[in-house]
Design a protein around this motif. Structure first.
Motif, PDB file in Angstrom:
ATOM      1  N   THR A 141       0.836  -1.198   0.000  1.00 26.99           N
ATOM      2  CA  THR A 141       0.000   0.000   0.000  1.00 26.99           C
ATOM      3  C   THR A 141       0.870   1.246   0.000  1.00 26.99           C
ATOM      4  O   THR A 141       0.410   2.316  -0.344  1.00 26.99           O
ATOM      5  CB  THR A 141      -0.958   0.017   1.204  1.00 26.99           C
ATOM      6  N   GLY A 142       2.116   1.121   0.411  1.00 30.18           N
ATOM      7  CA  GLY A 142       3.081   2.177   0.244  1.00 30.18           C
ATOM      8  C   GLY A 142       3.093   3.293   1.263  1.00 30.18           C
ATOM      9  O   GLY A 142       4.117   3.893   1.487  1.00 30.18           O
ATOM     10  N   ARG A 143       1.995   3.610   1.880  1.00 33.83           N
ATOM     11  CA  ARG A 143       1.978   4.772   2.756  1.00 33.83           C
ATOM     12  C   ARG A 143       2.453   4.482   4.171  1.00 33.83           C
ATOM     13  O   ARG A 143       2.951   5.367   4.840  1.00 33.83           O
ATOM     14  CB  ARG A 143       0.577   5.356   2.822  1.00 33.83           C
TER      15      ARG A 143
ATOM     16  N   ASP B 294      -7.186   8.320   3.016  1.00 38.74           N
ATOM     17  CA  ASP B 294      -8.210   8.977   2.199  1.00 38.74           C
ATOM     18  C   ASP B 294      -9.549   9.101   2.914  1.00 38.74           C
ATOM     19  O   ASP B 294     -10.480   9.685   2.381  1.00 38.74           O
ATOM     20  CB  ASP B 294      -8.416   8.212   0.885  1.00 38.74           C
ATOM     21  N   SER B 295      -9.648   8.568   4.126  1.00 35.26           N
ATOM     22  CA  SER B 295     -10.928   8.597   4.837  1.00 35.26           C
ATOM     23  C   SER B 295     -11.039   9.743   5.830  1.00 35.26           C
ATOM     24  O   SER B 295     -12.031   9.834   6.528  1.00 35.26           O
ATOM     25  CB  SER B 295     -11.139   7.266   5.585  1.00 35.26           C
TER      26      SER B 295
ATOM     27  N   GLU C 159      -5.509  -0.387  -7.465  1.00 33.55           N
ATOM     28  CA  GLU C 159      -5.905   0.544  -6.404  1.00 33.55           C
ATOM     29  C   GLU C 159      -4.794   0.696  -5.373  1.00 33.55           C
ATOM     30  O   GLU C 159      -4.485   1.810  -4.944  1.00 33.55           O
ATOM     31  CB  GLU C 159      -7.192   0.062  -5.736  1.00 33.55           C
ATOM     32  N   CYS C 160      -4.166  -0.389  -4.981  1.00 33.09           N
ATOM     33  CA  CYS C 160      -3.066  -0.311  -4.007  1.00 33.09           C
ATOM     34  C   CYS C 160      -1.891   0.472  -4.571  1.00 33.09           C
ATOM     35  O   CYS C 160      -1.281   1.280  -3.872  1.00 33.09           O
ATOM     36  CB  CYS C 160      -2.631  -1.704  -3.571  1.00 33.09           C
ATOM     37  N   THR C 161      -1.578   0.264  -5.839  1.00 33.50           N
ATOM     38  CA  THR C 161      -0.499   1.011  -6.472  1.00 33.50           C
ATOM     39  C   THR C 161      -0.827   2.494  -6.506  1.00 33.50           C
ATOM     40  O   THR C 161       0.013   3.335  -6.191  1.00 33.50           O
ATOM     41  CB  THR C 161      -0.253   0.485  -7.901  1.00 33.50           C
ATOM     42  N   ALA C 162      -2.068   2.825  -6.852  1.00 33.47           N
ATOM     43  CA  ALA C 162      -2.471   4.233  -6.901  1.00 33.47           C
ATOM     44  C   ALA C 162      -2.450   4.854  -5.514  1.00 33.47           C
ATOM     45  O   ALA C 162      -2.000   5.984  -5.331  1.00 33.47           O
ATOM     46  CB  ALA C 162      -3.865   4.349  -7.516  1.00 33.47           C
ATOM     47  N   ARG C 163      -2.923   4.137  -4.509  1.00 34.56           N
ATOM     48  CA  ARG C 163      -2.919   4.667  -3.142  1.00 34.56           C
ATOM     49  C   ARG C 163      -1.499   4.856  -2.627  1.00 34.56           C
ATOM     50  O   ARG C 163      -1.231   5.778  -1.875  1.00 34.56           O
ATOM     51  CB  ARG C 163      -3.709   3.761  -2.215  1.00 34.56           C
TER      52      ARG C 163
ATOM     53  N   ALA D 146       0.933   5.791  -4.393  1.00 36.53           N
ATOM     54  CA  ALA D 146       1.440   6.998  -5.036  1.00 36.53           C
ATOM     55  C   ALA D 146       0.844   8.260  -4.427  1.00 36.53           C
ATOM     56  O   ALA D 146       1.406   9.332  -4.540  1.00 36.53           O
ATOM     57  CB  ALA D 146       1.149   6.951  -6.533  1.00 36.53           C
ATOM     58  N   GLY D 147      -0.314   8.173  -3.790  1.00 39.37           N
ATOM     59  CA  GLY D 147      -0.929   9.343  -3.173  1.00 39.37           C
ATOM     60  C   GLY D 147      -2.399   9.422  -3.484  1.00 39.37           C
ATOM     61  O   GLY D 147      -2.886   8.793  -4.421  1.00 39.37           O
ATOM     62  N   PRO D 148      -3.161  10.220  -2.715  1.00 38.21           N
ATOM     63  CA  PRO D 148      -4.611  10.252  -2.862  1.00 38.21           C
ATOM     64  C   PRO D 148      -5.098  10.799  -4.189  1.00 38.21           C
ATOM     65  O   PRO D 148      -6.139  10.414  -4.668  1.00 38.21           O
ATOM     66  CB  PRO D 148      -5.074  11.133  -1.705  1.00 38.21           C
ATOM     67  N   ALA D 149      -4.355  11.684  -4.829  1.00 36.49           N
ATOM     68  CA  ALA D 149      -4.841  12.300  -6.059  1.00 36.49           C
ATOM     69  C   ALA D 149      -4.809  11.346  -7.243  1.00 36.49           C
ATOM     70  O   ALA D 149      -5.453  11.598  -8.250  1.00 36.49           O
ATOM     71  CB  ALA D 149      -4.014  13.537  -6.382  1.00 36.49           C
ATOM     72  N   THR D 150      -4.079  10.247  -7.157  1.00 38.46           N
ATOM     73  CA  THR D 150      -3.919   9.376  -8.309  1.00 38.46           C
ATOM     74  C   THR D 150      -4.849   8.174  -8.300  1.00 38.46           C
ATOM     75  O   THR D 150      -4.899   7.441  -9.259  1.00 38.46           O
ATOM     76  CB  THR D 150      -2.472   8.860  -8.394  1.00 38.46           C
ATOM     77  N   SER D 151      -5.591   7.964  -7.225  1.00 37.72           N
ATOM     78  CA  SER D 151      -6.442   6.792  -7.148  1.00 37.72           C
ATOM     79  C   SER D 151      -7.577   6.892  -8.164  1.00 37.72           C
ATOM     80  O   SER D 151      -8.286   7.887  -8.203  1.00 37.72           O
ATOM     81  CB  SER D 151      -7.025   6.641  -5.744  1.00 37.72           C
ATOM     82  N   PRO D 152      -7.764   5.871  -8.998  1.00 36.66           N
ATOM     83  CA  PRO D 152      -8.819   5.930 -10.003  1.00 36.66           C
ATOM     84  C   PRO D 152     -10.217   5.774  -9.415  1.00 36.66           C
ATOM     85  O   PRO D 152     -11.195   5.981 -10.100  1.00 36.66           O
ATOM     86  CB  PRO D 152      -8.483   4.763 -10.939  1.00 36.66           C
ATOM     87  N   HIS D 153     -10.334   5.424  -8.137  1.00 31.66           N
ATOM     88  CA  HIS D 153     -11.638   5.122  -7.570  1.00 31.66           C
ATOM     89  C   HIS D 153     -12.087   6.093  -6.485  1.00 31.66           C
ATOM     90  O   HIS D 153     -13.149   5.933  -5.926  1.00 31.66           O
ATOM     91  CB  HIS D 153     -11.637   3.696  -7.002  1.00 31.66           C
TER      92      HIS D 153
END
Length: 181
Positions: free
Chosen positions: A22-24, A104-105, A148-152, A154-161
């Motif tokens: 998840t990266g963060r 993101d919550s 989704e995990c890859t996007a998260r 990278a940061g909240p702005a990049t998540s496709p969902h």
């Protein structure tokens, strides 16, 4: 599922196991007017004097204390549930530990910060465990989880969902109006 000292191991022979990053990692929630909120990251040394809002749940509930590396944290409030803790963070009553997966919550008025802590070694992993012979629908779902995990990470702005729950979302606008019966 837990893995650690004095716990029995898990038999993953047969199923396919994939570690999902998840990266963060672990971070903290702060009021958006709090001085560290002007940055995206804070160093653990800056946390020593913070007022901490910690978890207080029933036995067996997941709980979050103050930052793990702090020797004598100042505990300001105890609250059960993540949303209650974040509700206390929003008006500036303290800060709270929050996993990056939940970044993101955060509600309006709260910002998630990554904490730079060289002593903190990640001890948790997210695993996807599937049959070795996975059906097409399951493979599609697994790929969506990976994306989704890859996007998260990278940061909240990049998540496709992330826009799916916003009222202005084109997904929500495309839904038919409720019928009047």
């Amino acid at each position: 599922m837990a893995i650690g000292e004095e716990l029995s191991g898990y038999d993953f022979t047969g199923p396919r196991t994939e570690v999902v990053r998840t990266g963060r990692g672990l971070g903290m929630a702060v009021n958006e007017a709090h001085p560290p909120a002007s940055r995206d990251e804070a160093h653990v040394d800056a946390l020593a004097q913070e007022a901490w809002i910690v978890g207080a749940g029933r036995e067996g509930d997941p709980e979050f204390g103050a930052w793990p590396a702090l020797e004598a944290p100042r505990l300001a409030h105890e609250a059960s549930g993540r949303q209650t803790r974040l509700g206390l963070v929003a008006p500036g009553l303290g800060v709270s530990v929050l996993p990056g997966l939940a970044a993101d919550s955060v509600p309006p008025g709260v910002k998630w910060l990554h904490i730079e802590d060289p002593a903190l070694v990640p001890k948790r992993e997210t695993l996807m465990v599937t049959d070795a012979d996975t059906a097409a629908g399951a493979r599609t779902t697994l790929q969506a989880l990976r994306d989704e995990c890859t996007a998260r990470a990278a940061g909240p702005a990049t998540s496709p969902h992330t826009d799916r729950v916003r009222p202005s979302s084109t997904v929500n606008q495309a839904l038919p109006a409720p019928s009047q019966t």
